[in-house]
Every structure is written in structure tokens, then in C-alpha cells.
Scaffold this active site. Sequence first.
Site, short mmCIF file in Angstrom:
data_model
loop_
_atom_site.label_atom_id
_atom_site.label_comp_id
_atom_site.label_asym_id
_atom_site.label_seq_id
_atom_site.Cartn_x
_atom_site.Cartn_y
_atom_site.Cartn_z
N ASP A 154 -3.96 -22.33 -5.72
CA ASP A 154 -4.82 -21.79 -6.60
C ASP A 154 -5.55 -20.40 -6.40
OD1 ASP A 154 -6.37 -22.11 -8.99
OD2 ASP A 154 -7.96 -23.53 -8.15
N HIS B 258 -0.16 -14.03 -10.81
CA HIS B 258 1.16 -15.05 -10.93
C HIS B 258 2.11 -14.46 -10.35
CE1 HIS B 258 -1.40 -17.80 -13.12
NE2 HIS B 258 -1.37 -17.47 -14.36
N LEU C 154 14.91 -27.71 5.08
CA LEU C 154 13.67 -27.86 4.34
C LEU C 154 14.09 -28.43 2.81
CD1 LEU C 154 10.47 -27.25 4.20
CD2 LEU C 154 11.20 -25.32 2.87
#
Length: 249
Positions: A24, A41, A135
Site C-alpha cells: 500500500d 503503481h 519460491l
Amino acid sequence: MFGSSTQTVPEAKRVPRHVAIIMDGNGRWAKKRFLPRVAGHKRGFEAVRETVKACSELGVEFLTLFAFSTENWRRPADEVSFLMEMFLRALENEVVRLGRNNIRLKVIGSRERFPAGIAERIAAAEASTAANTGLTLTIAADYGGRWDVMQAANQLLAEGCTELTEDALSSRLSMAYAPEPDLFIRTGGEVRISNFLLWQLAYTELHFTDLLWPDFGPAALDQAISSYQSRERRFGRTSEQLPDSERRS
Ligand code: IPE
Ligand code: IPE
Ligand code: MG
């Protein structure tokens, strides 16, 4: 399937097996620089790359990133389409890099409201990284914790289930392939869950930082992990009941 933290006590590991992040603060990062929100963004995407790399190197097994919530559709249409476009491009361009780094990609969330073409690209990206053994990177997009619990319950209803159990419900959640998160991080200064993994966060250690997401990186991740390592994870027990290696005081 992985054990549930309310039914069996999970094994404590020094490096969290599963890190879940609410990324955020992109808009505020841009605003501070008199830039449009979308510039935040774009920079946020760089922070994603760095964080994925750092987690991979640290030996984190699962990294889950909240990219777009079921409530983010309420944003202005041009911001929503920018985010969709960015997601689409990332699915096309990043898959090769994921492959090189042995990373398995998963995307969770409702796919019903995505523009045409996205669902197919997601399926293709997941398929082409499915055999990777490093991962597991999960992107939560059009995801909501309530949506997840509801879709799991609805699956059970459709199967004719007459009595709910924790195991039955959790095995139908969209992240049944992963253990519950050990460490939750939220950047951007807000201290709330915003409908992220409601069910799975039952015993997750929570870490909130004022850093805005585009400013997050390996150093901030190390700090969050150090904080995690200083916590005593009791899962309902008393401190005295813990093995010495898990006691923190
Ligand atoms: C998080 O940053 C990214 C998404 C929700 C897609 P925000 O866009 O929420 O940034 P702020 O909170 O407005 O600063
Ligand atoms: C949470 O951030 C969702 C994502 C990061 C994808 P928001 O910016 O949407 O959260 P609120 O609205 O401040 O709770
Ligand atoms: Mg926000």
C-alpha cells in the site's frame, strides 16, 4: 494439505515460510512528487521485483502479494484500467524471468470481472511455471478474504456437504496449496487488513510500516523479518510450555 494453526501448532522456523504483503502507498508516493497516481503503481512494480528476488534469496517458500482487492473496482475507471494493463503486461513479460529464477506463479481471486484475455494469460503463466521448485509467488488480484471463504463454502454446498469442518473449508480456500502466512507486512502506514487473507491470518505475526510501497525493498524486508524473529509465537500456549529455542524472554 498443510496443518491449520488452530488444530496443530505449526513448526517454528527462523525464516518465515510464508510472507504475505499488502503493498500500500503507491498513490501517496506519487502525490508527494506531484506525479499522477499511476506513476506510483509503476514504481511499485520495481519494489515487487526487488522483494520477490530478496525473498527467493532468503529461502522464503511462499510470498503472497495483494495487488488488487475486490473493493479496488470502486476506484476511478482510468486507474483500474491502468492496473489491469500493467497486470496483463507483467503476465506476458515476467514469465521468462520467473522461469530463470525457478519461481512458481499462482494467481488467486475471482476472475469474473477481469477484462477479456486476462484469465487465459493467467492460466498460461501458471502452467508454464508450474514445475518450478523455488519460491511460490502468489498474486492476489480481484481477491477478497470474504470472497475466498464464500467460494469455499459454496464449493462444499455444491458437493452436497451437510456439515462444515475446518479441514473441509480450508482445503477449498484458494490458497490451500500453501501453509498459513507466518508473517504479514503492510506498508503505507494504515493499520488494517482491508479484506486480505481473513481466514489464514488467524495466528500470523503482523508487521506494519509507514514506508510507502515503492520505497520498500530488501532492507525493509530484513527489518520485518528481524521483528518476526523477536516474537514469541505461542498459539494459545503459555511461554513456559514452549521449547527453549522458541522462547523469547
Ligand atoms: C496500493 O497503493 C496499490 C493498490 C491498491 C492497487 P494505493 O494505490 O492504495 O496507494 P495509496 O494508498 O492511495 O497511497
Ligand atoms: C489494500 O489497499 C489493497 C491492496 C493493496 C491491493 P487499499 O489502498 O485498497 O486499502 P484501503 O482502502 O486503504 O483499506
Ligand atoms: Mg491504499
